[in-house]
Design a protein around this motif. Structure first.
Motif, PDB file in Angstrom:
ATOM      1  N   TYR A  54       0.819  -1.213   0.000  1.00 41.39           N
ATOM      2  CA  TYR A  54       0.000   0.000   0.000  1.00 41.39           C
ATOM      3  C   TYR A  54       0.853   1.263   0.000  1.00 41.39           C
ATOM      4  O   TYR A  54       0.413   2.307  -0.509  1.00 41.39           O
ATOM      5  N   THR A  57       1.545   1.488  -3.815  1.00 39.37           N
ATOM      6  CA  THR A  57       0.422   1.675  -4.730  1.00 39.37           C
ATOM      7  C   THR A  57      -0.547   2.778  -4.317  1.00 39.37           C
ATOM      8  O   THR A  57      -1.219   3.361  -5.181  1.00 39.37           O
ATOM      9  N   ASP A 115      -8.434   3.033  -6.692  1.00 35.31           N
ATOM     10  CA  ASP A 115      -8.000   2.832  -5.308  1.00 35.31           C
ATOM     11  C   ASP A 115      -8.628   1.583  -4.698  1.00 35.31           C
ATOM     12  O   ASP A 115      -7.962   0.808  -4.004  1.00 35.31           O
ATOM     13  N   LEU A 118      -6.949  -1.552  -5.988  1.00 39.01           N
ATOM     14  CA  LEU A 118      -5.627  -1.781  -5.397  1.00 39.01           C
ATOM     15  C   LEU A 118      -5.726  -2.313  -3.974  1.00 39.01           C
ATOM     16  O   LEU A 118      -4.951  -3.181  -3.568  1.00 39.01           O
ATOM     17  N   ILE A 233       5.014  -4.311 -10.632  1.00 33.97           N
ATOM     18  CA  ILE A 233       4.358  -3.405  -9.684  1.00 33.97           C
ATOM     19  C   ILE A 233       5.297  -2.258  -9.317  1.00 33.97           C
ATOM     20  O   ILE A 233       4.905  -1.084  -9.316  1.00 33.97           O
ATOM     21  N   CYS A 237       4.904   1.748 -10.110  1.00 33.18           N
ATOM     22  CA  CYS A 237       4.847   2.739  -9.028  1.00 33.18           C
ATOM     23  C   CYS A 237       6.072   3.647  -8.997  1.00 33.18           C
ATOM     24  O   CYS A 237       6.131   4.588  -8.189  1.00 33.18           O
TER      25      CYS A 237
END
Length: 275
Positions: A54, A57, A115, A118, A233, A237
């Motif tokens: 978290y 992301t 959101d 994710l 990922i 990011c």
């Protein structure tokens, strides 16, 4: 002869020191801990891994991310119920609960879909996949299976690195991980097969030669794909490492990316074929 820059050598030394300290502790704990004590370790790993996920992301939602990390990590304990409905009910509650949080965040509707996706992805990626390690621990020969996963992944990683460094010419997936090569990937699979046979000889004699080859290839391929997925990922990011908890190694997810994909496959192979 090419010489590595000082920072590369320093990082390599940090990696060796960290591995030399952590690996014996993990082995000793896995051997001595009860199934419930082992689940506590998985809970802490899931908590740290979800927090890293978290942070990467959803960096602007730290409060919600912390709550989701704690809630998702607690879900790993549901495997002790012995009733498959309990984990299903728990993850249903997580999905509905955080969907409602998104529903009533009216000022930020444009980001709600991304959101929410994710947050829910984090639940599946970290605690759901990690909970398979607890289920493996509860199987007959559960401890040898856990060590087999470690051996297959670690020998595969090491072989891929050295073969790729020496012979790598063909890029495997440059858009996601520019340094990985096809030669390194194949070398990694060969290393995983060799590691599985070593495991059979040292601590897991119940494995057949077919089991060694099959588990090594399936877990080896999935482990490499797990590594690539985490790289995807991180690249998405814009971060180099998922965290900094392990000097020279990055974060929890950087260390567990292969096991997250390989662990569930090991559980289902053991559950359906070797019970």
């Amino acid at each position: 002869m090419r010489r590595d820059p000082p920072h590369v050598k320093e990082c390599a030394i940090q990696r060796l020191i960290t591995a030399a300290i952590l690996l014996p502790l993990v082995i000793l704990f896995t051997l001595k801990a009860t199934a419930f004590q082992f689940s506590l370790l998985i809970f802490l790993i899931a908590l740290a891994g979800l927090d890293e996920f978290y942070r990467m992301t959803l960096p602007t939602r730290r409060g919600e991310g912390r709550i989701a990390a704690v809630a998702g990590a607690c879900a790993v304990f549901t495997v002790f119920s012995g009733n498959p409905i309990v984990p299903l009910m728990t993850f249903t509650a997580l999905v509905l609960g955080f969907a409602l949080i998104a529903l009533f965040r009216l000022k930020e509707i444009p980001q709600a879909a991304a959101d929410s996706a994710l947050v829910l992805m984090g639940f599946l990626y970290v605690p759901f996949l990690l909970s398979h390690l607890i289920m493996i621990r509860m199987l007959p020969h559960g401890i040898p299976w856990l060590f087999l996963i470690m051996v297959i992944v670690m020998t595969g990683d090491s072989a891929a690195y050295y073969v790729g460094s020496a012979f790598g010419k063909t890029k495997l997936y440059p858009a996601v991980s520019p340094k990985k090569s096809v030669e390194g990937s194949l070398g990694g699979l060969a290393g995983s097969v060799a590691g599985a046979f070593v495991a059979k000889a040292i601590f897991f004699p119940e494995l057949t030669p077919f089991d060694c080859v099959a588990t090594a290839l399936v877990l080896g391929v999935l482990g490499q794909l797990g590594d690539l997925f985490e790289s995807l990922i991180k690249r998405s990011c814009g971060v180099k490492d998922s965290g900094v908890i392990f000097p020279g190694h990055g974060g929890i997810l950087d260390r567990l990316d292969s096991i997250l994909f390989a662990g569930p496959a090991a559980f289902y192979y053991a559950y359906f074929l070797l019970r």
